[in-house]
Design an enzyme around this catalytic site. Structure first.
Site, PDB file in Angstrom:
ATOM      1  N   CYS A  10     -55.918 -76.717  87.187  1.00  0.00           N
ATOM      2  CA  CYS A  10     -54.711 -77.181  86.478  1.00  0.00           C
ATOM      3  C   CYS A  10     -53.728 -76.019  86.307  1.00  0.00           C
ATOM      4  CB  CYS A  10     -55.109 -77.830  85.148  1.00  0.00           C
ATOM      5  SG  CYS A  10     -53.770 -78.747  84.366  1.00  0.00           S
TER       6      CYS A  10
ATOM      7  N   HIS B 244     -59.017 -81.934  86.684  1.00  0.00           N
ATOM      8  CA  HIS B 244     -60.014 -81.224  85.886  1.00  0.00           C
ATOM      9  C   HIS B 244     -61.419 -81.632  86.343  1.00  0.00           C
ATOM     10  CE1 HIS B 244     -57.487 -79.334  82.794  1.00  0.00           C
ATOM     11  NE2 HIS B 244     -56.673 -80.322  83.066  1.00  0.00           N
TER      12      HIS B 244
ATOM     13  N   GLU C  80     -64.179 -80.456  85.456  1.00  0.00           N
ATOM     14  CA  GLU C  80     -65.099 -80.450  84.315  1.00  0.00           C
ATOM     15  C   GLU C  80     -64.957 -81.704  83.453  1.00  0.00           C
ATOM     16  OE1 GLU C  80     -62.259 -78.934  84.504  1.00  0.00           O
ATOM     17  OE2 GLU C  80     -61.323 -78.665  82.544  1.00  0.00           O
TER      18      GLU C  80
END
Lengths: 184, 250
Positions: free
Chosen positions: A81, A165, A167
């Site tokens: 990001c 993202h 994660e």
């Protein structure tokens, strides 16, 4: 030494990135220490805060030079990001910010659709959905994946930047991170 | 445009999930961490935790819940209730939440939205609006203000809110469908995404909401049958609304 260094730039959430790494069995540490950044086999530049304050922090701590040194040595780094956006040459954010210039291209404000662009979206050509939360996006000659026509992955040598993202992208994100770790 | 999102909302009080989660397959239906994992595995696109007690001592408890949830969850989550300052927001986001949701504190001080957005970005700030009879309500929907709903949504977005979480007080808890007219009016007036909330009783209701909003908040419809989340997603997709494809870890 940890498997992964997660670069600390003074704001926000590095916890989720570390949790995902733990889930994959990789040890990690959060630091802005240039020595640790240069020495690590794999570095993640996470995505939080604003471009200007992130760059200021990276320069002040010496992390910016360390990231350049890794890049020149061909060591793997993943930018997520904002961590991808500040790796490009310039960004429109905060009235204009010079980036690390590890990747070619610039960052511009999204000008269509709902902004911020929030939620899960398909990434092509991977044909998987990942989670996005952004108001700016990369414009780069080294784009190699897109989502709704927006560049969402940029690679140059050993630096890979992604707009989504991993994660926060469930199983698809964990699979992506695992591939990154195995290539490092 | 991103895919429509289905967002289960968990009410938390004193660190425990309350309100009607009934399911025999869970060891502890009150444990936010276990429930979060369960919904994440079941296909939630995102979660919202609402601290409904939110006394000062609860704020500390909530921070610890947030950290525990962040350590196990690989989908985004928002935390609301009791966020009254930049410090409150920082504590929650730095403990691992993706976003904070502001309600009455934003109404009392719209600049709070801007200050949090400047620090963490607009995508980290949700403004929750409890709307009824054209005006914004506070105190969990019990007290009407003189602020009109649509102009407040516009103002909140201008101040830096990255998303509006719009609850219809009239529809909330009745399971007769969302207030589509109100949702469409707010969404037409702002450029940020809008989450529709209040009234989900069936897949049909959720699908209708997702045609006018970017996401739908669901509570009792999933809490009464948490194992039914996947089925609910399939029904919504069969009604022509695209959701993200679920995937297994390889």
């Amino acid at each position: 030494m940890s498997d992964v260094v997660v670069v600390d730039y003074g704001a926000g959430n590095t916890r989720s990135v570390r949790a995902a790494l733990t889930h994959l069995g990789a040890s990690s540490e959060v630091t802005s220490d240039p020595v640790a950044i240069v020495a690590s086999p794999f570095v993640i530049l996470p995505g939080v805060g604003s471009a200007r304050s992130a760059m200021a922090h990276l320069i002040e701590t010496g992390a910016a030079l360390a990231l350049r040194e890794r890049f020149d040595a061909g060591l793997s780094t993943l930018g997520i990001c904002l961590g991808m956006q500040i790796a490009l040459e310039t960004s429109e954010e905060d009235g204009g910010v010079d980036g690390l210039a590890l990747l070619r291209g610039d960052v511009r404000r999204l000008d269509h659709g709902r902004v911020p662009r929030l939620g899960w979206a398909m990434v092509e050509p991977w044909n998987d959905a990942y989670y996005f939360a952004h108001s700016y996006a990369a414009w780069s000659p080294d784009s190699f994946a897109t989502s709704d026509g927006i560049t969402v992955a940029v690679q140059r040598d050993a630096f890979l930047g992604v707009q989504f993202h991993p994660e926060k992208s469930g199983a698809a994100g964990l699979n992506f991170l695992e591939r990154c770790l195995s290539l490092a | 445009m991103p895919l429509a999102r289905l967002i289960p909302c968990l009410d938390v009080s004193h660190g425990r999930v309350v309100k009607g989660v009934s399911f025999v397959g869970l060891r502890d239906v009150g444990d936010p961490v276990e429930l979060a994992t369960f919904y994440s595995d079941g296909g939630a696109d995102e979660l919202v935790f609402l601290d409904i007690a939110a006394t000062p001592s609860d704020t500390v408890t909530m921070t610890s819940v947030v950290a525990q949830v962040a350590d196990v969850l690989e989908i985004p989550f928002t935390v609301g209730g009791g966020v009254r300052s930049v410090d409150d927001a920082s504590r929650i986001i730095e403990s691992g939440a993706d976003r904070v949701s502001l309600n009455s504190a934003a109404l009392a001080d719209p600049d709070l939205i801007t200050r949090i957005a400047n620090l963490y970005g607009s995508q980290a700030v949700v403004v929750a609006i409890d709307a009824g009879d054209g005006v914004v309500h506070t105190h969990g929907g019990r007290v009407a203000t003189t602020t009109s709903t649509v102009p407040w949504a516009v103002r909140a977005a201008e101040c830096g809110a990255g998303e509006i979480l719009l609850t219809s007080i009239r529809c909330d808890g009745h399971r007769q469908g969302f207030d589509l007219e109100l949702t469409a009016a707010v969404r037409d007036a702002v450029r940020v995404p809008v989450i529709a909330s209040g009234g989900a009783g069936s897949a049909q209701h959720v699908a209708e909401a997702l045609r006018v909003a970017d996401a739908a908040l669901v509570a009792s419809i999933v809490h009464e049958n948490p194992a039914g989340l996947r089925g609910l997603r399939r029904e919504i997709e069969d009604l022509g609304v695209a959701l993200r494809p679920l995937k297994e870890q390889t």
